[in-house]
Scaffold this active site. Sequence first.
Site, PDB file in Angstrom:
ATOM      1  N   HIS A  49     -36.637   2.545  -6.883  1.00  0.00           N
ATOM      2  CA  HIS A  49     -36.258   3.253  -8.107  1.00  0.00           C
ATOM      3  C   HIS A  49     -34.776   3.040  -8.402  1.00  0.00           C
ATOM      4  O   HIS A  49     -33.985   2.784  -7.502  1.00  0.00           O
ATOM      5  CB  HIS A  49     -36.476   4.764  -7.952  1.00  0.00           C
ATOM      6  CG  HIS A  49     -37.890   5.149  -7.711  1.00  0.00           C
ATOM      7  ND1 HIS A  49     -38.837   5.140  -8.698  1.00  0.00           N
ATOM      8  CD2 HIS A  49     -38.522   5.548  -6.576  1.00  0.00           C
ATOM      9  CE1 HIS A  49     -39.997   5.537  -8.194  1.00  0.00           C
ATOM     10  NE2 HIS A  49     -39.838   5.778  -6.895  1.00  0.00           N
ATOM     11  N   HIS A  77     -38.560   3.637  -1.248  1.00  0.00           N
ATOM     12  CA  HIS A  77     -39.189   4.554  -0.298  1.00  0.00           C
ATOM     13  C   HIS A  77     -40.698   4.345  -0.344  1.00  0.00           C
ATOM     14  O   HIS A  77     -41.212   3.591  -1.158  1.00  0.00           O
ATOM     15  CB  HIS A  77     -38.809   6.016  -0.551  1.00  0.00           C
ATOM     16  CG  HIS A  77     -39.301   6.593  -1.841  1.00  0.00           C
ATOM     17  ND1 HIS A  77     -39.344   7.940  -2.070  1.00  0.00           N
ATOM     18  CD2 HIS A  77     -39.771   6.028  -2.975  1.00  0.00           C
ATOM     19  CE1 HIS A  77     -39.807   8.179  -3.276  1.00  0.00           C
ATOM     20  NE2 HIS A  77     -40.068   7.042  -3.848  1.00  0.00           N
ATOM     21  N   CYS A 133     -47.717   5.054  -4.993  1.00  0.00           N
ATOM     22  CA  CYS A 133     -46.490   5.427  -4.277  1.00  0.00           C
ATOM     23  C   CYS A 133     -46.667   5.356  -2.762  1.00  0.00           C
ATOM     24  O   CYS A 133     -45.692   5.498  -2.018  1.00  0.00           O
ATOM     25  CB  CYS A 133     -46.026   6.812  -4.694  1.00  0.00           C
ATOM     26  SG  CYS A 133     -45.472   6.866  -6.419  1.00  0.00           S
ATOM     27  N   HIS A 186     -29.276   0.682  -2.089  1.00  0.00           N
ATOM     28  CA  HIS A 186     -29.938  -0.540  -1.626  1.00  0.00           C
ATOM     29  C   HIS A 186     -30.475  -0.401  -0.198  1.00  0.00           C
ATOM     30  O   HIS A 186     -30.288  -1.281   0.630  1.00  0.00           O
ATOM     31  CB  HIS A 186     -29.018  -1.757  -1.775  1.00  0.00           C
ATOM     32  CG  HIS A 186     -28.871  -2.166  -3.205  1.00  0.00           C
ATOM     33  ND1 HIS A 186     -27.956  -1.561  -4.054  1.00  0.00           N
ATOM     34  CD2 HIS A 186     -29.531  -3.078  -3.942  1.00  0.00           C
ATOM     35  CE1 HIS A 186     -28.063  -2.112  -5.254  1.00  0.00           C
ATOM     36  NE2 HIS A 186     -29.012  -3.037  -5.216  1.00  0.00           N
ATOM     37  N   HIS A 188     -41.886   0.986  -2.624  1.00  0.00           N
ATOM     38  CA  HIS A 188     -41.471   0.747  -4.010  1.00  0.00           C
ATOM     39  C   HIS A 188     -40.053   1.286  -4.199  1.00  0.00           C
ATOM     40  O   HIS A 188     -39.587   2.121  -3.418  1.00  0.00           O
ATOM     41  CB  HIS A 188     -42.441   1.408  -4.996  1.00  0.00           C
ATOM     42  CG  HIS A 188     -42.502   2.899  -4.854  1.00  0.00           C
ATOM     43  ND1 HIS A 188     -43.154   3.532  -3.811  1.00  0.00           N
ATOM     44  CD2 HIS A 188     -41.953   3.878  -5.618  1.00  0.00           C
ATOM     45  CE1 HIS A 188     -43.032   4.837  -3.938  1.00  0.00           C
ATOM     46  NE2 HIS A 188     -42.299   5.081  -5.032  1.00  0.00           N
TER      47      HIS A 188
END
Length: 136
Positions: free
Chosen positions: A39, A14, A33, A78, A37
């Site tokens: 997670h 996101h 952010c 994904h 990027h």
Amino acid sequence: MIYITRRERFNAAHRLWNANWSEEKNREVFGLCSNIHGHNWELIVTVKGEINPDTGFVMDLKVLSKLMKEEIIDKVDHTFLNEDVEFLRGKFPSTEVFAVEIWKILAPVIKETYNSTLHCIKLIETPNHYVEYFGE
């Protein structure tokens, strides 16, 4: 009343970016952010209810796992949350907003179909921070 919990994992990217702000303001508020990027997320769902005397369950955890995968994980794994996920379209993809939108999807299904109550959504974005949402 008893509480049961299931955890599922997924990967998604996101970007925290407010289109109404300048690039400088976005970088000031969101720092790194503000870049795209990703997670390794964890979604933890807790359901509460009474134990069914016929099954010994509040809700079958295999069924809860399947529900989480079909309604959430399969739609977000994904992906780029900002653009690829229908239920987040037009919404700011912070962890807080993400958790609320997950609640909106799971709570009615758990209530109507499985006669249990969604108690908590815990969405872990990194090992150091997460949100918990209780539908309030």
